[in-house]
Design a protein around this motif. Structure first.
Motif, short mmCIF file in Angstrom:
data_model
loop_
_atom_site.label_atom_id
_atom_site.label_comp_id
_atom_site.label_asym_id
_atom_site.label_seq_id
_atom_site.Cartn_x
_atom_site.Cartn_y
_atom_site.Cartn_z
N VAL A 1 0.87 -1.18 0.00
CA VAL A 1 0.00 0.00 0.00
C VAL A 1 0.90 1.22 0.00
N ILE A 2 0.58 2.20 -0.82
CA ILE A 2 1.38 3.43 -0.88
C ILE A 2 0.54 4.61 -0.41
N THR A 3 1.09 5.34 0.57
CA THR A 3 0.47 6.59 1.00
C THR A 3 1.16 7.73 0.27
N LEU A 4 0.37 8.49 -0.47
CA LEU A 4 0.89 9.57 -1.31
C LEU A 4 1.05 10.84 -0.47
N CYS A 5 2.10 10.83 0.32
CA CYS A 5 2.52 11.94 1.16
C CYS A 5 3.97 11.67 1.49
N CYS A 6 4.81 12.67 1.48
CA CYS A 6 4.46 14.09 1.41
C CYS A 6 4.94 14.69 0.07
N ALA A 7 4.98 16.03 -0.04
CA ALA A 7 5.27 16.67 -1.30
C ALA A 7 6.67 17.26 -1.34
N PRO A 8 7.35 17.19 -2.49
CA PRO A 8 8.66 17.84 -2.64
C PRO A 8 8.59 19.33 -2.32
N LEU B 1 7.82 19.12 6.42
CA LEU B 1 7.18 17.89 5.98
C LEU B 1 5.67 17.99 6.11
N GLU B 2 5.19 18.76 7.07
CA GLU B 2 3.75 18.92 7.28
C GLU B 2 3.09 19.84 6.27
N THR B 3 3.88 20.55 5.48
CA THR B 3 3.32 21.55 4.56
C THR B 3 2.69 20.88 3.34
#
Length: 464
Positions: free
Chosen positions: A135-142, A160-162
């Motif tokens: 399962v892949i969680t799509l987080c976080c963003a570059p 990382l929270e942004t």
């Protein structure tokens, strides 16, 4: 839950990268096909039994009980210890979740169109090799999708929270599609994590409109890669306040407190405006927003049941718990708990989630590099004394729960007498899970059978 992985690079803006994407995409797709053809699933792995086919067959939206890999896992460390941990994981084919950035994965796209999947490849490889359902969680963003500098990654918790900026939602969806293309055997995707970066300070509520816009773009991108990809959200933290607090209180309440109304509003908005979903995802803890210790730890897990039933009143989607916690993070006494205490509370919490209708749950593995690790699934693979990688009691619980109560289980009532208020039970036609909630021995009558239990003991009883 967060970590600060070792720094890598990061990256730019959206529209100007488009002219490069076509060429890069063609190259990436070709490379992904070569890699996937070379990847070998572990021998004996029968994907047809789980409905997951690396080449496009429909997948099951319910997976059972597994784990989330965090900063440290069994893909690094002493070779012998890694092998021990992998054998422990392989003993049951567990669903295993991994994020694309952070929690053991590097920045996947440090600059627009420039990828670094080495760490994520390692984690997906570990899941494949141990027979798990990935399962892949799509987080976080570059960083460059969040206003940062291309080629630089800020690994601080705040960064990382942004969340990605709205002008980069399409870029994040494109990254999600690239990830799906790279791992064609992965069928289950969770969009983002706990609404990170989506709290609107000016309105003092969640920016659920922004999250849902991002979710819908990612959902569309993943379905375009493969219509059989399964996508879920919103991965909200079902935060609650202590009993008696009126600020942001909701009707979803009990002796454990009241769930924040702003969280419920966010779920309702996503549920109404989502482009589609194959499962609904939440997370939460049995303790309160301020890490308050519940007066009765075992009764407080009833919060999981109440949340599950609330969600199921609003959607027929399978319910997933991406994370679940029963030990207050600010409670210093928790590190002095016995492992039997910890295991009993976890077992009671998992049973409570099932009673709320959950079909899938992931234990957040708090793995460390060495030494004592409370609640870990195996001993650190960094240990070279022969003990590294050895399974710990929590892994035994997760494996057994997954084996005995898989998706589709029909649960049956249990006749409990004698010390009934002090035991928790969950049963199907074949087995009864019994949890002693007290720090003393108890005697209980289970289906007419006398059972003597030690303090905080967890028993599995076969039904006649």
């Amino acid at each position: 839950m967060f970590d600060t992985s070792q720094a890598r690079k990061a990256p730019g803006t959206g529209p100007h990268r488009r002219w490069r994407i076509a060429l890069l995409a063609a190259t990436a797709i070709a490379l992904a096909l070569v890699l996937s053809l070379c990847a070998t699933l572990p021998s004996g792995r029968d994907t047809s039994t789980r409905g997951t086919d690396a080449w496009g067959a429909p997948a099951e939206p319910s997976l059972g009980w597994g784990l989330t890999h965090t900063q440290y896992s069994a893909d690094a460390g002493d070779p012998g210890a890694k092998e021990t941990a992998r054998r422990a994981l392989s003993a049951r084919s567990l669903p295993q979740n991994q994020h694309i950035m952070g929690w053991g994965a590097n920045n996947p796209e440090p600059s627009p169109g420039r990828y670094d999947f080495a760490a994520l490849d390692s984690r997906i490889g570990l899941i494949r090799e141990t027979g798990g359902t990935p399962v892949i969680t799509l987080c976080c963003a570059p960083d460059w999708m969040k206003g940062g500098r291309p080629g630089h990654t800020d690994w601080s918790r705040r960064s990382l929270e942004t969340a990605p900026r709205p002008e980069h939602y399409d870029d994040f969806a494109a990254l999600a599609a690239t990830v799906a293309e790279r791992y064609p055997d992965v069928r289950h995707f969770i969009v983002w994590n706990e609404f990170k970066g989506f709290f609107d300070d000016s309105r003092k509520r969640w920016n659920y409109e922004g999250y849902t816009e991002l979710y819908n773009k990612v959902h569309q991108a993943l379905k375009k890669v493969n219509k059989n990809n399964l996508v879920g959200g919103p991965y909200l933290n079902m935060d609650s306040f202590a009993p008696g607090r009126t600020s942001h209180a909701s009707i979803l309440k009990g002796p454990w407190g009241s769930v924040d109304q702003r969280v419920l509003d966010a779920f309702d908005y996503w549920n109404t405006h989502k482009a589609g979903a194959d499962f609904a995802v939440v997370d939460g803890s049995s303790y309160t927003h301020d890490d308050g210790t519940p007066p009765d730890q075992f009764r407080s897990v009833d919060k999981f049941t109440a949340i599950g039933r609330w969600v199921q009143e609003r959607t027929s989607l399978p319910l997933w718990w991406a994370e679940y916690y029963v030990e207050p993070g600010a409670d210093s006494d928790r590190d002095r708990w016995s492992e039997s205490h910890r295991k009993a509370l976890q077992a009671a919490g998992m049973a409570a989630m099932v009673r709320g209708g959950a079909t899938t749950g992931f234990y957040w593995n708090p793995q460390k590099r060495g030494g004592q690790c409370y609640g870990c699934l195996w001993r650190s693979t960094e240990l070279t004394d022969g003990s590294g990688g050895a399974p710990l009691p929590m892994l035994d619980l997760v494996r057994r729960f997954h084996s005995e109560f898989p998706p589709g289980t029909t649960y049956r009532p249990v006749d409990v007498a004698s010390d009934a208020p002090n035991v928790r039970v969950l049963a199907d036609d074949k087995v009864v899970l019994v949890v002693n909630t007290l720090d003393r021995a108890v005697r209980a009558e289970i289906d007419g059978r006398t059972v003597n239990m030690d303090a905080y003991e967890v028993l599995w009883l076969r039904r006649p």
